[in-house]
Design an enzyme around this catalytic site. Structure first.
Site, PDB file in Angstrom:
ATOM      1  CB  THR A 198      -0.693  -0.200   0.785  1.00 24.94           C
ATOM      2  OG1 THR A 198      -0.044  -0.154   2.180  1.00 24.94           O
ATOM      3  CG2 THR A 198      -1.573  -1.380   1.356  1.00 24.94           C
ATOM      4  CG  ASP A 254       2.561  23.010  11.252  1.00 32.14           C
ATOM      5  OD1 ASP A 254       1.838  21.964  10.544  1.00 32.14           O
ATOM      6  OD2 ASP A 254       3.852  23.337  11.317  1.00 32.14           O
ATOM      7  N   GLY A 261       5.690  19.174   7.359  1.00 32.59           N
ATOM      8  CA  GLY A 261       5.534  18.284   7.702  1.00 32.59           C
ATOM      9  C   GLY A 261       4.650  18.478   9.279  1.00 32.59           C
TER      10      GLY A 261
HETATM   11  N1  GLY Z   1       2.008  20.435   8.252  1.00 34.35           N
HETATM   12  C1  GLY Z   1       0.733  20.372   7.796  1.00 34.35           C
HETATM   13  C2  GLY Z   1      -0.053  20.095   8.355  1.00 34.35           C
HETATM   14  O1  GLY Z   1       0.483  18.763   9.645  1.00 34.35           O
HETATM   15  O2  GLY Z   1      -1.165  19.875   8.644  1.00 34.35           O
END
Ligand code: GLY
Length: 361
Positions: A205, A245, A266
């Site tokens: 997958t 974030d 990230g």
């Molecule tokens: N860095 C994008 C998120 O984790 O939504």
């Protein structure tokens, strides 16, 4: 190695082992006193500079072009990021972004304007493909910093943003496969699960698209005025309502017009818990070069990653975070948790892709 000139300039005389072993000291609390003592970035850049994540080459090119034409950096970066938000092939941002576990695309974004120190943010925004532009309206036209969910959508509608289905066929097919592969015992099947005697073949997958990807862009003009923006569709197949974030000021994006601007891509949960972009800017305020500032924030995350499922056999974080830093004088840098990652830079001469400095190889 093809590390960027900024990285070579700033890291060449840093012994990596010394850096890592002294990182606890590096992560020491930054006090207002230490900030006030250091105002190292009085110089202005000779040309506009824009930095972005690896998917942001069109964004930095557009941002520098618009700043040269006289645009405010915040308008320039939002226009630049808008190109990537509109791109159906980028599955981490805007139109074509991978959806949540229910198959709905939920977008997050924030912008920060250095000269006014104003911020605007939207989270969990559906059906509007340019959340960064909506966040800019929040910044300019409200007394608030953040709108979420239905309220953000209502605000965007009121501002005349067009509502549309953001789920492209490619993203929908990825989501259907992800859902069908989740469990052998639920009622969702892929085509190749319709086999005689219910003998289900084992499948790889790993080709199901998955992203924590995002776009960040920071820019500075020749007055030394800064702005930053971060925009994302967030973690693929997330629980509906999950916010990462990117729309959180100080986590995925932070700008201080006295110092610089920074952003993150990230694993959002780790960046939120480290106040990542804020840390990077404060490290620059304390005199660190941009790449060092990014590495220190990454090391802080590594030192605070305690759960076993987030660590590899060497005890290092097994996830990716990348920081991007732009100082008021135009110096720039980027570092990632591990491996080979790239960022986009336009330093006034040309737009290009450079390599991030990894904390761990
Ligand atoms: N860095 C994008 C998120 O984790 O939504």
């Amino acid at each position: 190695m093809a590390y960027c000139s900024g990285i070579l300039r700033h890291m060449s005389d840093i012994n990596r082992r010394d850096f890592l072993s002294t990182s606890a000291a590096a992560a020491a609390i930054i006090t207002p006193v230490s900030l006030a003592r250091k105002q190292p970035h009085a110089r202005k850049p000779r040309a506009p500079v824009a930095i972005s994540s690896g998917n942001g080459l069109p964004a930095v090119n557009k941002a520098v072009e618009l700043i040269r034409e006289g645009a405010d950096p915040v308008d320039a970066i939002v226009a630049g990021v808008g190109i990537v938000e509109d791109d159906p092939n980028d599955m981490s941002v805007g139109y074509g972004g991978l959806p949540n576990e229910r198959g709905e695309v939920e977008l997050d974004a924030c912008v920060m304007h250095g000269p006014s120190h104003k911020a605007g943010s939207v989270a969990g925004l559906r059906r509007i493909k340019n959340p960064a532009a909506v966040a800019l309206r929040v910044l300019r036209l409200t007394n608030h910093a953040m709108l979420v969910g239905e309220g953000a959508l209502e605000f965007a509608r009121g501002q005349g943003f067009k509502e549309e289905n953001l789920l492209t066929n490619r993203a929908r097919e990825a989501w259907l496969r992800w859902r069908a592969e989740l469990s052998r015992t639920d009622d969702w099947l892929t085509e190749d699960q319709q086999v005689p005697n219910d003998v289900v073949p084992l499948r790889d997958t790993s080709d199901i698209p998955f992203t924590e990807g995002t776009i960040h862009c920071s820019a500075v003009d020749t007055n030394g005025d800064l702005a930053g923006v971060t925009s994302t569709s967030g973690l693929s197949y997330k629980i509906p309502g999950r916010v990462g974030d990117s729309p959180i000021i100080g986590a995925g994006n932070f700008t201080d017009n006295l110092v610089g601007s920074a952003g993150a891509t990230g694993r959002g949960e780790s960046v939120i818990k480290s106040c990542g972009a804020f840390q990077v800017v404060q490290h620059m305020a304390n005199g660190d070069e941009p790449t060092e500032a990014c590495l220190k924030a990454l090391k802080w995350i590594a030192n605070h990653t305690r759960r076993g499922r987030l660590r590899n056999e060497r005890g290092e974080p097994n996830f990716q975070v990348t920081f991007y830093a732009l100082r008021k004088d135009g110096a720039y840098g980027s570092a990632c948790m591990r491996g080979r990652r790239t960022f986009a830079i336009h330093d006034g001469a040309d737009g290009r892709i450079e390599r991030c400095t990894p904390l761990y190889e």
